[in-house]
Design a protein around this motif. Structure first.
Motif, short mmCIF file in Angstrom:
data_model
loop_
_atom_site.label_atom_id
_atom_site.label_comp_id
_atom_site.label_asym_id
_atom_site.label_seq_id
_atom_site.Cartn_x
_atom_site.Cartn_y
_atom_site.Cartn_z
N ASP A 37 6.77 10.95 -12.80
CA ASP A 37 7.88 11.09 -13.73
C ASP A 37 8.97 10.10 -13.37
O ASP A 37 8.84 9.32 -12.42
N LEU A 38 10.06 10.14 -14.13
CA LEU A 38 11.16 9.21 -13.92
C LEU A 38 11.80 9.40 -12.55
O LEU A 38 12.18 8.43 -11.90
N ALA A 39 11.90 10.64 -12.10
CA ALA A 39 12.51 10.92 -10.80
C ALA A 39 11.70 10.27 -9.68
O ALA A 39 12.26 9.69 -8.74
N GLU A 40 10.38 10.35 -9.78
CA GLU A 40 9.52 9.74 -8.76
C GLU A 40 9.60 8.22 -8.82
O GLU A 40 9.56 7.55 -7.80
N LEU A 41 9.72 7.68 -10.04
CA LEU A 41 9.89 6.24 -10.20
C LEU A 41 11.17 5.77 -9.51
O LEU A 41 11.17 4.77 -8.79
N ARG A 42 12.25 6.49 -9.75
CA ARG A 42 13.53 6.12 -9.15
C ARG A 42 13.48 6.25 -7.64
O ARG A 42 14.05 5.42 -6.92
N ARG A 99 0.82 -1.21 0.00
CA ARG A 99 0.00 0.00 0.00
C ARG A 99 0.85 1.26 0.00
O ARG A 99 0.33 2.36 -0.20
N ALA A 100 2.14 1.11 0.26
CA ALA A 100 3.04 2.26 0.29
C ALA A 100 3.86 2.39 -0.99
O ALA A 100 4.84 3.11 -1.03
N VAL A 101 3.43 1.69 -2.04
CA VAL A 101 4.12 1.74 -3.32
C VAL A 101 3.41 2.72 -4.24
O VAL A 101 2.18 2.68 -4.39
N GLN A 102 4.16 3.60 -4.88
CA GLN A 102 3.60 4.56 -5.84
C GLN A 102 3.52 3.87 -7.21
O GLN A 102 4.49 3.81 -7.95
N TYR A 103 2.35 3.30 -7.50
CA TYR A 103 2.20 2.52 -8.73
C TYR A 103 2.01 3.40 -9.97
O TYR A 103 2.11 2.91 -11.10
N GLU A 104 1.75 4.68 -9.78
CA GLU A 104 1.59 5.60 -10.92
C GLU A 104 2.48 6.82 -10.70
O GLU A 104 2.01 7.92 -10.45
N PRO A 105 3.81 6.62 -10.79
CA PRO A 105 4.73 7.75 -10.59
C PRO A 105 4.52 8.83 -11.64
O PRO A 105 4.22 8.54 -12.80
#
Length: 241
Positions: free
Chosen positions: A67-72, A59-65
């Motif tokens: 941008d790339l910075a947020e994904l990383r 539940r603490a995973v950002q499945y829809e980041p």
């Protein structure tokens, strides 16, 4: 819930009146809880204790980041899985928990975590999701080294052959392989759960124990190795009675 302690919710479902308290220390919460329960029993404050952990880190995973910075920033959390475990702790005539050791390196506490939910960042989506640098986290554990494990083996008066199984917190397969390389633990001693279940946080060691418990003979020993954010390392030697 932030309040009351989750232990009260569990206790209400069980219908008991025993002392209830939460123990939180990231992925080491379960083994910390077992150690505190053991301490209470040895001090005469309790006859028996139930230690429970339930984790939903997915539940603490950002499945829809965005941008790339947020994904990383949240990439290390994409291995998370959900699980729970529980053990009853009580005095035994022989065997049981024989040794506990810990090391804490809090100068590295910012390497990874979930910042929201406390007094610093009580609300806001920006703090809801796990953030951490997986490479940096791995580097920190490698820098900290194997001293606590080496001490435990020395006090136990044995090498890896003295343990039927070694239960280790698992983040990814490469992390586990690196742990085995650094410590020299034989692969057949490990209980590998991360490919199937992912990083199930503090439930990891409890799930692994459940998978091997019935196959252990009385007198066989198991080494627990907890690795938690913060950074904390914990070992526990347990002998089946």
């Amino acid at each position: 819930m932030a309040e009351p302690a989750t232990a009260h919710i569990v206790q209400a479902e069980l219908g008991t009146r025993a002392h209830a308290v939460d123990v939180t220390n990231a992925c080491n919460s379960f083994v910390n809880g077992i150690d505190l329960a053991r301490s209470a029993i040895l001090a005469g404050r309790a006859r028996r204790a139930l230690v429970v952990t339930g984790e939903t880190p997915s539940r603490a995973v950002q499945y829809e980041p965005a941008d790339l910075a947020e994904l990383r920033a949240g990439f290390a959390g994409y291995t998370f899985g959900d699980a729970g475990a529980a053990v009853v702790v009580e005095a035994v005539e022989r065997g049981g928990i024989l040794d506990v050791d810990t090391e804490t390196h809090s100068e590295h506490w910012e390497v990874g975590g979930i910042p929201g939910g406390g007094s610093r960042h009580p609300r806001g989506d920006a703090y809801t999701y796990f953030r951490g640098d997986g490479h940096e986290l791995r580097g920190v554990f490698e820098k900290v080294g194997t001293a606590v494990i080496d001490r435990t083996l020395h006090r136990a008066g044995t090498d890896w052959d003295g343990f039927a199984k070694v239960l280790v917190h698992q983040v990814t397969v490469p992390y586990l392989e690196r742990f085995a390389e650094l410590t020299g633990v034989p692969a057949d001693k490990l209980v590998v759960t991360v490919p199937e279940l992912g990083n199930i946080a503090s439930a990891t060691l409890g799930v692994q124990l459940d998978r091997v418990f019935e196959g252990l003979a009385p007198g066989e020993r198991v080494l627990f190795v907890g690795l938690g954010g913060g950074i904390s390392i914990m070992t526990m030697v347990w002998e089946k009675s």
